[in-house]
Design a protein around this motif. Structure first.
Motif, PDB file in Angstrom:
ATOM      1  N   GLN A  35       0.833  -1.197   0.000  1.00 48.33           N
ATOM      2  CA  GLN A  35       0.000   0.000   0.000  1.00 48.33           C
ATOM      3  C   GLN A  35       0.867   1.247   0.000  1.00 48.33           C
ATOM      4  O   GLN A  35       1.849   1.323   0.732  1.00 48.33           O
ATOM      5  N   SER A  36       0.521   2.225  -0.814  1.00 50.42           N
ATOM      6  CA  SER A  36       1.221   3.511  -0.793  1.00 50.42           C
ATOM      7  C   SER A  36       0.472   4.471   0.123  1.00 50.42           C
ATOM      8  O   SER A  36      -0.542   4.118   0.718  1.00 50.42           O
ATOM      9  N   TRP A  37       0.957   5.695   0.200  1.00 52.24           N
ATOM     10  CA  TRP A  37       0.266   6.716   0.969  1.00 52.24           C
ATOM     11  C   TRP A  37      -0.809   7.421   0.153  1.00 52.24           C
ATOM     12  O   TRP A  37      -1.477   8.325   0.666  1.00 52.24           O
ATOM     13  N   CYS A  38      -0.994   7.044  -1.078  1.00 48.37           N
ATOM     14  CA  CYS A  38      -1.933   7.732  -1.957  1.00 48.37           C
ATOM     15  C   CYS A  38      -3.268   6.990  -1.998  1.00 48.37           C
ATOM     16  O   CYS A  38      -3.465   6.062  -2.796  1.00 48.37           O
ATOM     17  N   GLY A  39      -4.183   7.389  -1.133  1.00 51.55           N
ATOM     18  CA  GLY A  39      -5.505   6.781  -1.113  1.00 51.55           C
ATOM     19  C   GLY A  39      -5.449   5.272  -0.980  1.00 51.55           C
ATOM     20  O   GLY A  39      -4.762   4.729  -0.123  1.00 51.55           O
ATOM     21  N   GLN A  40      -6.150   4.592  -1.883  1.00 53.95           N
ATOM     22  CA  GLN A  40      -6.208   3.132  -1.877  1.00 53.95           C
ATOM     23  C   GLN A  40      -5.240   2.507  -2.873  1.00 53.95           C
ATOM     24  O   GLN A  40      -5.264   1.300  -3.078  1.00 53.95           O
ATOM     25  N   TRP A  41      -4.392   3.303  -3.477  1.00 54.79           N
ATOM     26  CA  TRP A  41      -3.496   2.776  -4.500  1.00 54.79           C
ATOM     27  C   TRP A  41      -2.312   2.030  -3.906  1.00 54.79           C
ATOM     28  O   TRP A  41      -1.757   2.420  -2.876  1.00 54.79           O
ATOM     29  N   THR A  42      -1.918   0.974  -4.597  1.00 52.11           N
ATOM     30  CA  THR A  42      -0.690   0.276  -4.261  1.00 52.11           C
ATOM     31  C   THR A  42       0.499   1.085  -4.789  1.00 52.11           C
ATOM     32  O   THR A  42       0.336   2.058  -5.532  1.00 52.11           O
ATOM     33  N   VAL A  43       1.692   0.665  -4.412  1.00 55.68           N
ATOM     34  CA  VAL A  43       2.903   1.293  -4.948  1.00 55.68           C
ATOM     35  C   VAL A  43       2.903   1.211  -6.468  1.00 55.68           C
ATOM     36  O   VAL A  43       3.230   2.185  -7.158  1.00 55.68           O
ATOM     37  N   ARG A  44       2.527   0.069  -6.992  1.00 58.38           N
ATOM     38  CA  ARG A  44       2.515  -0.115  -8.445  1.00 58.38           C
ATOM     39  C   ARG A  44       1.512   0.817  -9.125  1.00 58.38           C
ATOM     40  O   ARG A  44       1.800   1.399 -10.169  1.00 58.38           O
ATOM     41  N   GLY A 180       7.140  20.899  11.722  1.00 60.32           N
ATOM     42  CA  GLY A 180       7.851  19.641  11.540  1.00 60.32           C
ATOM     43  C   GLY A 180       8.684  19.698  10.280  1.00 60.32           C
ATOM     44  O   GLY A 180       8.713  20.717   9.583  1.00 60.32           O
ATOM     45  N   PRO A 181       9.379  18.626   9.969  1.00 63.08           N
ATOM     46  CA  PRO A 181      10.179  18.590   8.748  1.00 63.08           C
ATOM     47  C   PRO A 181       9.320  18.867   7.516  1.00 63.08           C
ATOM     48  O   PRO A 181       8.121  18.556   7.489  1.00 63.08           O
ATOM     49  N   ALA A 182       9.931  19.445   6.494  1.00 62.29           N
ATOM     50  CA  ALA A 182       9.198  19.918   5.324  1.00 62.29           C
ATOM     51  C   ALA A 182       8.445  18.813   4.593  1.00 62.29           C
ATOM     52  O   ALA A 182       7.329  19.038   4.118  1.00 62.29           O
ATOM     53  N   ILE A 183       9.034  17.640   4.491  1.00 62.87           N
ATOM     54  CA  ILE A 183       8.378  16.582   3.716  1.00 62.87           C
ATOM     55  C   ILE A 183       7.107  16.087   4.407  1.00 62.87           C
ATOM     56  O   ILE A 183       6.038  16.051   3.771  1.00 62.87           O
ATOM     57  N   PRO A 184       7.135  15.713   5.692  1.00 60.25           N
ATOM     58  CA  PRO A 184       5.862  15.359   6.341  1.00 60.25           C
ATOM     59  C   PRO A 184       4.850  16.500   6.295  1.00 60.25           C
ATOM     60  O   PRO A 184       3.650  16.265   6.141  1.00 60.25           O
ATOM     61  N   LEU A 185       5.335  17.748   6.404  1.00 58.78           N
ATOM     62  CA  LEU A 185       4.434  18.891   6.343  1.00 58.78           C
ATOM     63  C   LEU A 185       3.743  18.962   4.979  1.00 58.78           C
ATOM     64  O   LEU A 185       2.528  19.148   4.897  1.00 58.78           O
ATOM     65  N   MET A 186       4.514  18.792   3.912  1.00 57.97           N
ATOM     66  CA  MET A 186       3.937  18.805   2.564  1.00 57.97           C
ATOM     67  C   MET A 186       2.952  17.662   2.377  1.00 57.97           C
ATOM     68  O   MET A 186       1.879  17.843   1.789  1.00 57.97           O
ATOM     69  N   MET A 187       3.293  16.493   2.890  1.00 64.02           N
ATOM     70  CA  MET A 187       2.421  15.344   2.709  1.00 64.02           C
ATOM     71  C   MET A 187       1.106  15.530   3.462  1.00 64.02           C
ATOM     72  O   MET A 187       0.034  15.168   2.972  1.00 64.02           O
ATOM     73  N   ALA A 188       1.167  16.113   4.650  1.00 59.56           N
ATOM     74  CA  ALA A 188      -0.061  16.377   5.393  1.00 59.56           C
ATOM     75  C   ALA A 188      -0.887  17.462   4.707  1.00 59.56           C
ATOM     76  O   ALA A 188      -2.111  17.373   4.630  1.00 59.56           O
ATOM     77  N   MET A 189      -0.223  18.494   4.198  1.00 59.38           N
ATOM     78  CA  MET A 189      -0.921  19.553   3.472  1.00 59.38           C
ATOM     79  C   MET A 189      -1.726  18.982   2.310  1.00 59.38           C
ATOM     80  O   MET A 189      -2.839  19.424   2.026  1.00 59.38           O
ATOM     81  N   THR A 190      -1.180  17.990   1.643  1.00 63.80           N
ATOM     82  CA  THR A 190      -1.822  17.413   0.461  1.00 63.80           C
ATOM     83  C   THR A 190      -2.723  16.228   0.803  1.00 63.80           C
ATOM     84  O   THR A 190      -3.143  15.490  -0.081  1.00 63.80           O
ATOM     85  N   GLY A 191      -3.018  16.051   2.090  1.00 68.58           N
ATOM     86  CA  GLY A 191      -4.029  15.083   2.490  1.00 68.58           C
ATOM     87  C   GLY A 191      -3.545  13.709   2.869  1.00 68.58           C
ATOM     88  O   GLY A 191      -4.353  12.798   3.015  1.00 68.58           O
ATOM     89  N   ARG A 192      -2.252  13.555   3.071  1.00 69.62           N
ATOM     90  CA  ARG A 192      -1.708  12.245   3.446  1.00 69.62           C
ATOM     91  C   ARG A 192      -1.665  12.119   4.962  1.00 69.62           C
ATOM     92  O   ARG A 192      -0.920  12.825   5.643  1.00 69.62           O
ATOM     93  N   ARG A 193      -2.429  11.206   5.500  1.00 74.37           N
ATOM     94  CA  ARG A 193      -2.494  11.038   6.949  1.00 74.37           C
ATOM     95  C   ARG A 193      -1.140  10.660   7.531  1.00 74.37           C
ATOM     96  O   ARG A 193      -0.819  11.026   8.661  1.00 74.37           O
ATOM     97  N   GLY A 194      -0.351   9.905   6.776  1.00 71.05           N
ATOM     98  CA  GLY A 194       0.949   9.485   7.278  1.00 71.05           C
ATOM     99  C   GLY A 194       1.853  10.653   7.611  1.00 71.05           C
ATOM    100  O   GLY A 194       2.720  10.541   8.486  1.00 71.05           O
TER     101      GLY A 194
END
Length: 219
Positions: A35-44, A180-194
């Protein structure tokens, strides 16, 4: 944005694509299926989405929107799942073929930089794999997403909050702080719970409440 700025943006996009392609080439079959961090999509499927974006053209985008009843997320999901049936080696080769091209959908070139950076981390953060993003590219993405609405809803998600990166010189907004660090901040901004796990501050719970199960599911 000037042609010079566009050229710099494309240069960063090409470099990030090359880096992500190299990371993909190291993955095991189990990692491709994870599982990736993008919704229900797998890494592939997320890798397939990256390739779809890298191969996109205005004409192809328009045709796809018409075919999907102008439902953007539906089109993105169908394309990712369709191309996600292709062998990993093919996806890697097709991404590497796009490290010098400047085609894309009807959107600013910066959109394509955000596409590869965010989805690269959708994959790498989910797998615990290192992906060193160029700090200049990361700053460009943060500045883009702080005012972006469609399709990720970032502007509304962070409204009334002060966001502050602790590892690079970047901050935005007023209100309870999320830092927090820029990458987790960006990921949370764009809706990634992780991304929330790497953040702290009085505004964190507000940001957490604004997340939805569909956040980050496309684009």
């Amino acid at each position: 944005m000037s042609k010079t700025d566009d050229a710099k943006t494309w240069g960063m996009t090409h470099a990030e694509r090359a880096t992500v392609a190299d990371v993909l080439a190291t993955l095991t079959p189990e990692q491709w299926a994870a599982q990736s961090w993008c919704g229900q999509w797998t890494v592939r499927q997320t890798a397939a989405h990256i390739v779809t974006g890298a191969e996109q053209t205005v004409a192809r985008f328009t045709k796809g929107m018409v075919a999907n009843g102008f439902r953007f997320n539906t089109m993105m999901d169908r394309n990712a799942k369709r191309l996600g049936t292709r062998p990993p080696d093919e996806l890697i080769d097709r991404l590497r073929a796009r490290v010098s091209t400047t085609n894309g959908p009807p959107a600013p070139p910066l959109t394509m930089l955000g596409e590869i950076v965010v989805h690269g981390h959708d994959i790498c953060r989910a797998l615990g794999v290192a992906y060193d993003t160029d700090p200049v590219a990361l700053l460009a993405c943060l500045d883009m997403y702080k005012v972006a609405s469609f399709p990720l809803g970032t502007k509304k998600r962070i409204e009334g909050l002060r966001l502050r990166a602790t590892d690079i010189d970047w901050a935005h907004g007023q209100g309870p702080e999320v830092s927090g660090p820029a990458i987790p901040l960006m990921m949370a901004m764009t809706g990634r719970r992780g991304g929330l796990d790497g953040l702290s501050g009085d505004g964190l719970e507000t940001l957490r409440r604004r997340m939805t199960s569909r956040a980050g599911a496309a684009a």
